[in-house]
Design a protein around this motif. Structure first.
Motif, short mmCIF file in Angstrom:
data_model
loop_
_atom_site.label_atom_id
_atom_site.label_comp_id
_atom_site.label_asym_id
_atom_site.label_seq_id
_atom_site.Cartn_x
_atom_site.Cartn_y
_atom_site.Cartn_z
N ARG A 13 18.49 -24.27 -29.97
CA ARG A 13 18.58 -25.33 -29.10
C ARG A 13 19.52 -25.09 -28.00
NH1 ARG A 13 20.84 -31.49 -30.27
NH2 ARG A 13 21.57 -32.02 -28.24
N VAL A 14 19.21 -25.32 -26.75
CA VAL A 14 20.14 -24.88 -25.65
C VAL A 14 20.10 -26.30 -24.58
CG1 VAL A 14 19.97 -22.19 -25.74
CG2 VAL A 14 18.24 -23.89 -24.35
N THR A 15 21.04 -26.21 -23.75
CA THR A 15 21.34 -27.28 -22.89
C THR A 15 21.03 -26.77 -21.36
OG1 THR A 15 22.58 -28.66 -24.31
CG2 THR A 15 22.65 -29.26 -21.91
N ILE A 16 20.39 -27.24 -20.51
CA ILE A 16 20.16 -26.60 -19.11
C ILE A 16 20.62 -27.77 -18.09
CG2 ILE A 16 18.43 -25.75 -17.64
CD1 ILE A 16 16.73 -25.03 -20.17
N GLU A 17 21.50 -27.16 -17.25
CA GLU A 17 21.79 -28.09 -16.24
C GLU A 17 20.68 -28.23 -15.02
OE1 GLU A 17 25.34 -28.70 -12.85
OE2 GLU A 17 25.41 -27.02 -14.39
N THR A 18 20.27 -29.21 -14.61
CA THR A 18 19.49 -29.17 -13.52
C THR A 18 19.74 -30.21 -12.43
OG1 THR A 18 17.69 -31.04 -14.20
CG2 THR A 18 17.34 -28.63 -14.97
N LYS A 19 19.16 -30.35 -11.20
CA LYS A 19 19.65 -31.56 -10.21
C LYS A 19 19.17 -32.77 -10.86
CE LYS A 19 20.17 -29.01 -6.00
NZ LYS A 19 20.05 -29.08 -4.48
N ALA A 20 18.37 -32.82 -11.71
CA ALA A 20 17.76 -34.02 -12.27
C ALA A 20 18.68 -34.54 -13.69
CB ALA A 20 16.44 -34.00 -12.67
N GLY A 21 19.38 -33.61 -13.98
CA GLY A 21 20.44 -33.99 -14.98
C GLY A 21 20.52 -33.02 -15.98
N LEU A 22 21.21 -33.15 -17.11
CA LEU A 22 20.94 -32.07 -18.45
C LEU A 22 19.65 -32.51 -19.15
CD1 LEU A 22 24.80 -32.48 -19.52
CD2 LEU A 22 23.71 -30.63 -17.96
N LEU A 23 19.13 -31.15 -19.48
CA LEU A 23 18.07 -31.23 -20.19
C LEU A 23 18.14 -30.35 -21.52
CD1 LEU A 23 15.09 -30.89 -17.52
CD2 LEU A 23 16.02 -33.16 -18.65
#
Length: 306
Positions: free
Chosen positions: A96-106
Motif C-alpha cells: 500500500r502506498v499514498t500518492i499525492e496529486t493535484k486532485a488530492g491524495l490517492l
C-alpha cells in the motif's frame, strides 16, 4: 548547453502509455515544447502522458505530476496512478502506498495478481460547479448538449462526472458507429466545459459490462483512460444502467470498477506494464532504450526455467 542524459521508464496501463521520470532526488523539468516533442509518436518517444515522480509536500509516499502529450498539465490520471503505485510499492516492499496529486491524495494497493494494482480514486464529483460546467444543471446525469441536426441529433444529453478531471459520457448503441476522432476535439473545448473535458462514447452491452471509447483531453484518442472508466461506471450506476461493480472494456483491455456504497469512493483495478527503460538527452531530446520491460523479463525467466 551541457548534455544531461536522464533515465526514464516507459509504462502503460491497458495501452494508456506514459514516460515516467524519477525526480525525487534531482529535479527533471521540461518545457511545454519539449514535452510535446517527446510525446510525438512519429519523431519522439510517443506517449499519452508524461509522469514526473517528485517528493511529496504532505508526507505521502511521493507526489505525481501529470502532463499530457501536448504539454498541458492536468490533475488526475487513473492508469498512471496504478503504474506509479506499482513502482512505489515494489520499491518500498509494501502492499500500500499514498500518492499525492493535484486532485488530492490517492491510495494504491497491491493485489494477488502480479502487476495488477487497485487504486482508490476517491469520491466522484457530480454537482455542476464541481465538474465544472459553465452553467447550472440540476441533474448531471444528462446535460443539454447535442451533436447533429437540432431535430435529430446523433449524440445528445451526455452524463457529466468529475474524477479529478471533467468527463462527458454519451450513451450509444455502438461505440464504433461514430467518429470520435472528429467529434472529440470539437467537444473537448465546448463552452459548456470551462476547463475542457474528456469525451467518451459508452454502451452497456451486458449486465455490468460497459464498452468505452475515449477522447482524452490534451491527449486525443487513447487505448485506455482510467478516470474515464471510473466516470462511465459511476454514470451507468446513477442512471440504473449498471450496478456499482462494472467491468469497463476499453480498446486496450478490461478494467474493474467499483463505486463503493459504504464511503462513496471509486475503486479501479487493472494491469500495469513496464515496456522498457530508456534515457533522454535533455539538451537534444535524443533518446535510446537501455533496459528490458516486463515481456522480455518474463521471456528470460521462462527460458531459464526450460
Amino acid at each position: 548547453m551541457t548534455s544531461a542524459r536522464v533515465p526514464f521508464l516507459k509504462m502503460n496501463g491497458l495501452g494508456n502509455d506514459f514516460v515516467v521520470w524519477d525526480a525525487r532526488a534531482s529535479e527533471v523539468k521540461l518545457t511545454t515544447e519539449q514535452i510535446a516533442a517527446l510525446g510525438n509518436r512519429e519523431t519522439g518517444i510517443g506517449f499519452d502522458q508524461m509522469i514526473t515522480v517528485e517528493p511529496s509536500r504532505v508526507g505521502a509516499t511521493a507526489f505525481m505530476r501529470i502532463h499530457n502529450c501536448d504539454g498541458s498539465e492536468v490533475s488526475a490520471c487513473g492508469n498512471a496512478t496504478r503504474c506509479i503505485g506499482r513502482l512505489l510499492m515494489e520499491e518500498a516492499g509494501q502492499d500500500r502506498v499514498t500518492i499525492e496529486t493535484k486532485a488530492g491524495l490517492l491510495h494504491a494497493f497491491g493485489t494477488s495478481v502480479p502487476r495488477t494494482v487497485m487504486v482508490d480514486m476517491g469520491e466522484p464529483r457530480l454537482l455542476w460547479h464541481e465538474i465544472p460546467l459553465a452553467e447550472e444543471f440540476y441533474d448531471t446525469r444528462a446535460i443539454e448538449l447535442q451533436i447533429g441536426p437540432i431535430d435529430a441529433p446523433f449524440l445528445h444529453t451526455p452524463a457529466a462526472v468529475s474524477m479529478g478531471n471533467p468527463h462527458a459520457i454519451f450513451w450509444v448503441k455502438d461505440v464504433d458507429a461514430h467518429d470520435l476522432g472528429t467529434i472529440g476535439p470539437l467537444l473537448e473545448h465546448h463552452p459548456i466545459f470551462p476547463e475542457g473535458a474528456n469525451i467518451s462514447l459508452a454502451h452497456v452491452f451486458a449486465p455490468n459490462q460497459i464498452r468505452l471509447k475515449v477522447w482524452e483531453r490534451g491527449a486525443g484518442l487513447t487505448k485506455a483512460c482510467g478516470t474515464a472508466a471510473c466516470a462511465a461506471a459511476v454514470a451507468a450506476a446513477r442512471d440504473n444502467k449498471a450496478g456499482r461493480k462494472s467491468t469497463v472494456h476499453l480498446p486496450g483491455g478490461p478494467i474493474e470498477i467499483e463505486w463503493r456504497e459504504s464511503d462513496n469512493h471509486v475503486l479501479m483495478t487493472g494491469l500495469t506494464e513496464v515496456e522498457y527503460e530508456g534515457e533522454v538527452d535533455l539538451a537534444t531530446l535524443d533518446w535510446s532504450r537501455t533496459g528490458a520491460g516486463d515481456d522480455q523479463m518474463d521471456a528470460e525467466v521462462a527460458g531459464a526455467a526450460e
